[in-house]
Design an enzyme around this catalytic site. Structure first.
Site, short mmCIF file in Angstrom:
data_model
loop_
_atom_site.label_atom_id
_atom_site.label_comp_id
_atom_site.label_asym_id
_atom_site.label_seq_id
_atom_site.Cartn_x
_atom_site.Cartn_y
_atom_site.Cartn_z
N TYR A 78 -1.87 -0.98 10.70
CA TYR A 78 -1.76 -0.73 9.37
C TYR A 78 -0.31 -0.66 8.26
CZ TYR A 78 -3.93 -1.02 4.21
OH TYR A 78 -3.88 -1.60 2.69
N SER A 125 0.71 -1.29 0.25
CA SER A 125 0.01 -0.47 -0.42
C SER A 125 0.70 1.32 0.04
CB SER A 125 -0.94 -0.37 1.49
OG SER A 125 -1.26 1.61 1.71
N LYS A 185 2.43 -2.97 5.80
CA LYS A 185 2.67 -2.52 4.19
C LYS A 185 3.80 -2.15 4.29
CE LYS A 185 -1.50 -4.01 3.01
NZ LYS A 185 -1.09 -5.31 2.29
N1 LIG Z 1 -8.59 -0.65 -1.85
C1 LIG Z 1 -7.37 0.25 -1.47
O1 LIG Z 1 -7.62 1.49 -0.86
C2 LIG Z 1 -6.36 -0.32 -0.86
C3 LIG Z 1 -5.14 0.23 -0.79
C4 LIG Z 1 -3.90 0.15 -0.78
C5 LIG Z 1 -4.05 -1.52 -0.68
N2 LIG Z 1 -4.67 -2.32 -0.35
C6 LIG Z 1 -4.99 -4.03 -0.33
O2 LIG Z 1 -5.37 -4.20 -1.03
C7 LIG Z 1 -5.07 -5.52 -0.89
C8 LIG Z 1 -6.95 -5.91 -0.65
O3 LIG Z 1 -7.31 -4.73 -0.31
P1 LIG Z 1 -9.28 -4.56 -1.55
O4 LIG Z 1 -8.89 -3.12 -1.03
O5 LIG Z 1 -9.26 -5.71 -2.20
O6 LIG Z 1 -10.34 -4.88 -0.09
P2 LIG Z 1 -11.86 -5.85 -0.11
O7 LIG Z 1 -12.68 -5.63 -1.16
O8 LIG Z 1 -12.40 -5.58 1.18
O9 LIG Z 1 -11.33 -7.61 -0.22
C9 LIG Z 1 -9.98 -8.02 0.89
C10 LIG Z 1 -10.32 -9.71 0.80
O10 LIG Z 1 -9.52 -10.60 1.13
C11 LIG Z 1 -10.22 -11.68 2.23
N3 LIG Z 1 -9.76 -11.79 2.88
C12 LIG Z 1 -9.91 -10.75 4.16
N4 LIG Z 1 -8.91 -10.91 5.17
C13 LIG Z 1 -8.50 -12.14 5.27
C14 LIG Z 1 -8.11 -13.40 5.93
N5 LIG Z 1 -8.21 -13.42 6.86
N6 LIG Z 1 -7.81 -14.71 5.21
C15 LIG Z 1 -7.95 -14.77 3.76
N7 LIG Z 1 -8.50 -13.73 3.63
C16 LIG Z 1 -8.95 -13.00 3.85
C17 LIG Z 1 -11.14 -10.89 1.56
O11 LIG Z 1 -13.07 -11.63 1.44
P3 LIG Z 1 -13.13 -12.69 2.84
O12 LIG Z 1 -14.38 -11.74 4.10
O13 LIG Z 1 -13.77 -14.03 2.23
O14 LIG Z 1 -11.98 -13.69 3.37
C18 LIG Z 1 -11.70 -10.45 0.11
O15 LIG Z 1 -11.66 -10.83 -1.04
C19 LIG Z 1 -5.21 -5.12 0.29
O16 LIG Z 1 -3.63 -6.16 0.97
C20 LIG Z 1 -5.35 -3.77 1.56
O17 LIG Z 1 -4.24 -3.84 2.22
C21 LIG Z 1 -6.16 -1.60 -0.58
#
Ligand SMILES: NC(=O)c1ccc[n+]([C@@H]2O[C@H](COP(=O)([O-])OP(=O)(O)OC[C@H]3O[C@@H](n4cnc5c(N)ncnc54)[C@H](OP(=O)(O)O)[C@@H]3O)[C@@H](O)[C@H]2O)c1
Length: 256
Positions: free
Chosen positions: A159, A146, A163
């Site tokens: 968090y 991130s 990261k």
């Molecule tokens: N969205 C942003 O603004 C942003 C920015 C920078 C980085 N990121 C990073 O991008 C990545 C994906 O995030 P996203 O925004 O796409 O989130 P999201 O839409 O909420 O999806 C999260 C995914 O992770 C799974 N998950 C959550 N906890 C888990 C666990 N303990 N074990 C296994 N699976 C788990 C969830 O499915 P289940 O509920 O079925 O487990 C879901 O498939 C993360 O690493 C996040 O830190 C996101």
């Protein structure tokens, strides 16, 4: 597809594939002809994504495993390797962010959960997958970090620290695995419109503050991370390792 970006027949494991960025990456991988193991905690949600992708002709395997459960992750890798004969690409995308507030106020349980899911999970998966990749003569590990790993997010200190650790671990693994022809890189997204970040983009004040300081003048969509993940999975990235690929609409570019 032939050439630089040809990933046809490659086997990928994508964690957090049931929605958001992970689903977008898994979808683009499947469309590019990869066999994709879809991993998250909830089998139902994974089955729904699998059904959608299979309807388009994709070869996918939905398989539940908690990122904080070493035994479940190791067993999952064994199942995927047995089903597809190996693994070429690991996308460590699943993460958690349960604490919003000053770090000094956070109970130890918040630290432990975040450290386990965001750092230990990716590490356990790397431990399980590297021997399988070595047998194949190489592979790709892609860690979704991130921009908060580069600069801490307000009220998201735990968090952000995890990261930053993911980025540092990416560099260490890249050095340790270069001789095995395994490239290890991180992607650092800016704010992306997913459930994970809903508390930020659904708040009009926060959304306005972020879009105002983002040169692109908007937040990102999950699919806008998938292209970088495809590059890092492809032969085109054969000389790219230990890097942090920032995809953030320019928000981390310092503006005068
Ligand atoms: N969205 C942003 O603004 C942003 C920015 C920078 C980085 N990121 C990073 O991008 C990545 C994906 O995030 P996203 O925004 O796409 O989130 P999201 O839409 O909420 O999806 C999260 C995914 O992770 C799974 N998950 C959550 N906890 C888990 C666990 N303990 N074990 C296994 N699976 C788990 C969830 O499915 P289940 O509920 O079925 O487990 C879901 O498939 C993360 O690493 C996040 O830190 C996101």
């Amino acid at each position: 597809m032939t050439g630089l970006f040809d990933v046809t027949g490659k086997v990928a494991i994508v964690t957090g594939a049931s929605r958001g960025i992970g689903q977008a990456i898994a979808t683009r991988y499947a469309e590019a002809g990869m066999k994709v193991a879809l991993v998250s905690r909830k089998q139902d949600a994974l089955d729904a994504v699998a059904e959608e992708l299979r309807a388009k002709g994709a070869d996918v395997l939905p398989i539940a495993a908690h990122n904080g459960d070493k035994a479940a992750l190791t067993a999952m890798v064994e199942v995927v390797a047995a089903r597809y004969g190996g693994v070429d690409v690991l996308v460590n995308n699943a993460a958690t962010n349960p604490h919003f507030g000053p770090v000094l106020d956070a109970p130890d349980s918040m630290w432990q959960k975040t450290l386990e899911v965001n750092i230990m999970g990716p590490m356990w998966l790397a431990q399980a997958i590297v021997p399988v990749m070595r047998q194949r003569g190489g592979g790709k590990i892609i860690n979704v970090a991130s921009v908060n790993g580069l600069r801490p997010g307000t009220m998201q200190g735990i968090y952000s620290a995890t990261k930053a650790a993911v980025i540092n671990l990416t560099q260490t693994l890249a050095m340790e695995l270069a001789a095995d022809n395994i490239q290890v890189n991180a992607i650092a997204p800016g704010l992306i419109k997913t459930k994970f970040a809903e508390a930020l983009w659904s708040n009009p004040d926060i959304l306005e503050a972020v879009t105002t300081r983002t040169p692109a003048r908007r937040i990102g969509e999950p699919d806008e991370i998938a292209g970088m993940a495809l590059y890092l999975a492809s032969p085109a990235s054969s000389y790219t390792t230990g890097q942090v690929m920032v995809v953030d609409g320019g928000v981390t570019v310092p503006m005068l």
